[in-house]
Design a protein around this motif. Sequence first.
Motif, PDB file in Angstrom:
ATOM      1  N   ALA A 180      42.096 125.600  51.980  1.00  0.00           N
ATOM      2  CA  ALA A 180      42.241 126.163  50.452  1.00  0.00           C
ATOM      3  C   ALA A 180      42.946 127.513  50.270  1.00  0.00           C
ATOM      4  O   ALA A 180      43.734 127.741  49.533  1.00  0.00           O
ATOM      5  N   LEU A 229      48.888 118.299  44.169  1.00  0.00           N
ATOM      6  CA  LEU A 229      47.360 118.393  44.306  1.00  0.00           C
ATOM      7  C   LEU A 229      46.475 117.274  44.045  1.00  0.00           C
ATOM      8  O   LEU A 229      45.771 116.763  44.851  1.00  0.00           O
ATOM      9  N   ARG A 286      37.205 117.861  48.754  1.00  0.00           N
ATOM     10  CA  ARG A 286      36.395 117.532  47.336  1.00  0.00           C
ATOM     11  C   ARG A 286      34.790 117.357  48.050  1.00  0.00           C
ATOM     12  O   ARG A 286      33.930 118.071  47.147  1.00  0.00           O
ATOM     13  N   PHE A 313      40.533 120.868  37.084  1.00  0.00           N
ATOM     14  CA  PHE A 313      41.990 121.042  37.287  1.00  0.00           C
ATOM     15  C   PHE A 313      42.714 120.799  35.975  1.00  0.00           C
ATOM     16  O   PHE A 313      43.304 121.655  35.497  1.00  0.00           O
ATOM     17  N   PHE A 351      44.035 115.353  46.844  1.00  0.00           N
ATOM     18  CA  PHE A 351      42.670 115.345  46.665  1.00  0.00           C
ATOM     19  C   PHE A 351      42.377 113.906  46.741  1.00  0.00           C
ATOM     20  O   PHE A 351      41.117 113.420  47.220  1.00  0.00           O
ATOM     21  N   LEU A 353      40.818 125.867  42.937  1.00  0.00           N
ATOM     22  CA  LEU A 353      40.785 125.159  44.122  1.00  0.00           C
ATOM     23  C   LEU A 353      39.912 126.047  45.240  1.00  0.00           C
ATOM     24  O   LEU A 353      39.056 125.420  45.864  1.00  0.00           O
ATOM     25  N   SER A 385      36.023 126.330  44.188  1.00  0.00           N
ATOM     26  CA  SER A 385      35.397 125.072  44.327  1.00  0.00           C
ATOM     27  C   SER A 385      35.199 124.727  45.736  1.00  0.00           C
ATOM     28  O   SER A 385      33.935 124.172  46.059  1.00  0.00           O
TER      29      SER A 385
END
Lengths: 341, 382
Positions: free
Chosen positions: A246, A209, A223, A291, A213, A26, A29
């Motif tokens: 994050a 999560l 994202r 993930f 997202f 997480l 990225s």
Amino acid sequence: MIAAFLIQDGVTSGAIYALLGLALVLVFSVTRVIFIPQGEFVAYGALTLALLDDGRIPPTASLLVCFGAIAFLLDLWGMRQGTDARGFLRSLTLNLILPGVIYGIASVLAPLGLPSFAKALLTILIITPMGYYIYRIAYRPLADASVLVLLIASVGVHLAMMGLGLVFFGAEGLRARPLADANYSVGLLPVPAQSLWIYGATIAIIIALYVFFERTLLGKALRATAVNRLGARLVGVRTQLTGVTAFTLAAAIGAVSGVLIGPITTIYYDTGFLIGLKGFVAAIIGGLASFPVTAIAAIGIGLIESFASFFASSYKEVIVFGLIIPVLVWLSLSHAFHEEE
Amino acid sequence: MKDRFSRGMAAIAVLSLSAFASPALADVTIGVTVSSTGPGAALGIPLKNSVELWPTEVGGEKLKVIVLDDAGDPSIATTNARRFVNDDKVDVIVGSALTPASIAVAGVAAETGTPHFACSPVPPNISKGKWTFILPQDAALIANNLFAKMKADGVKTVGYIGFSDSYGDLWMGQFKAMGEQYGLKVVADERYARPDTSVSGQVLKLVAARPDAVFIGASGTGAALPQIALRERGFTGKIYQTHGAVTFDFLRIAGKAADNTVFASGPVMVPEAQPDSSETKQEGLAYVTAYEKKFGAGTRTQFGAHINDAMAILKKAIPIALQKAKPGTPEFKAALRDAIETGGPFPASQGVFEYKADDHLGLDNRAVVLLTAKDDKFELVK
């Protein structure tokens, strides 16, 4: 029979590694930070819970106040060119009042002998804002630096947090009480309730999560930042906000992992690093991007570790960390080289 | 600019003058290097704390003590030891808390001819050194006592689990060297690391081997992990722990899982329970009382006691050496070394030290007691 025990044990540790791996993916990225101090949140969480069990005010609460004060000073420094009252008030609330309130809550509630679940929530409440302050103090000034500089900053934050852990918690290990003491048996296999909590929390966090997202605007913004930082900025995503989110999420996941693992093993101020490293191996197998692959890899690492500790306990760590080499070879062969710099 | 430069030079000159002046005062100077941070912090912190309990004067001479942190790192320990000898002109070096760092300090001590007390066990080639004296009990001494107790308890087969480092190897080595003498057979040899989250795999293998007893070669709270896991997996036999595990933190973590366990320990953990005739009672009680008065009840450790014992020895040895030479001179260091080697016996908190030219370990069975845990307290095995 023995295999069943080992599988149960492996899945339990694997679930913890999965949480850490997810947090690492997480953070990486979204912000391109390889977040080595993730493990420290686990240690802080577990140690905070253990101290709450003793009815003591956890030193992490005062640490939070210190972090907040430093972040506030940095904000003030940033505002030296002149600023509006709103920004000042926001910074004041976020950096001074919030940790102050949490410290107050902790010092009122700690001696009361709360039920375990409330203590776990309190622990998460104390640790989670640390993610924000760590980001504000260490990473925001470097937001546009290269991956290497961010990695070096991570090592620094890791060492600093470990040193603070030694000062605040002492050198000896602590062990928290389990959330639930019961033992269930599935067939012949006894499953402690704490393990069920771990499985449940891991699955819940993975689902949360996913929903975050896929379904929320903030999640989509995260994202977008992960896919293309500049592009996201051009379409109006505040990349600083995504960084904050994050890191705060990562700290929350770390705190949850700490609460879950604290009762099943003895945690030292420096334990977090090794646990985090195993999460990191899983994250690497997931290419620091995927993930689901990370979660599956983490369970696999837990299982391998568990079986290795049975068959060749002296070589356990070698086997676990040796895993990363073929994966790296495979990744570098199968992916075209696309480093950002 | 020039003005600032000359002022700086003046400052440096004054500072270095005072540095040169200090040895001339002829105080007895002691350099202590311990690991108060890093992986050995649990051992180093009580050592550092215990230094604060040292007297300010010995044999009519003022005592000057310098404490440095080596983080358990041999190269930092070497630097510290060199600093002690070259800059501070110490008469004695004490340290360090971990074996690799102690070996490093011993090297400097031997090279510069400075008496040295090691607060950790060291390999035989180091303990044979002319200038190094060992404070902790030798592993062979502890193992002899534990193995004899195992034999008396009727133990024939032993499952071993220990740290995957030199500490774990040390105790397995004792089994290989002496196990047969006591009729002990090791049926499983498992290893784990202190930060491991689980030892289930190792414990399953131990239990499956069906030993009469389990021997845990680990230290501090790290020794509690297999202890708890063994009890969780239903192992009801006796567990034997080394003196490294005898801390109150261990009991705090292990709780009820510490039942039916025998610990070897230095006598300092239980001075209250020792008979009045015991030579370690007086010194032990004085140290433990002073330490717990300063740092809180239930904070005593065997590690910290080594610092006390170094001073117990020096209190007797320094006056002897003072008759021959002035502190801060190589003659004094040599005289002090001779006094430590020949001036014994020195009754201290962890045993009665009686060093000889060919024996720098200096301890005998008076330095080991056997304990059990009951109601979160250690009790002497009768």
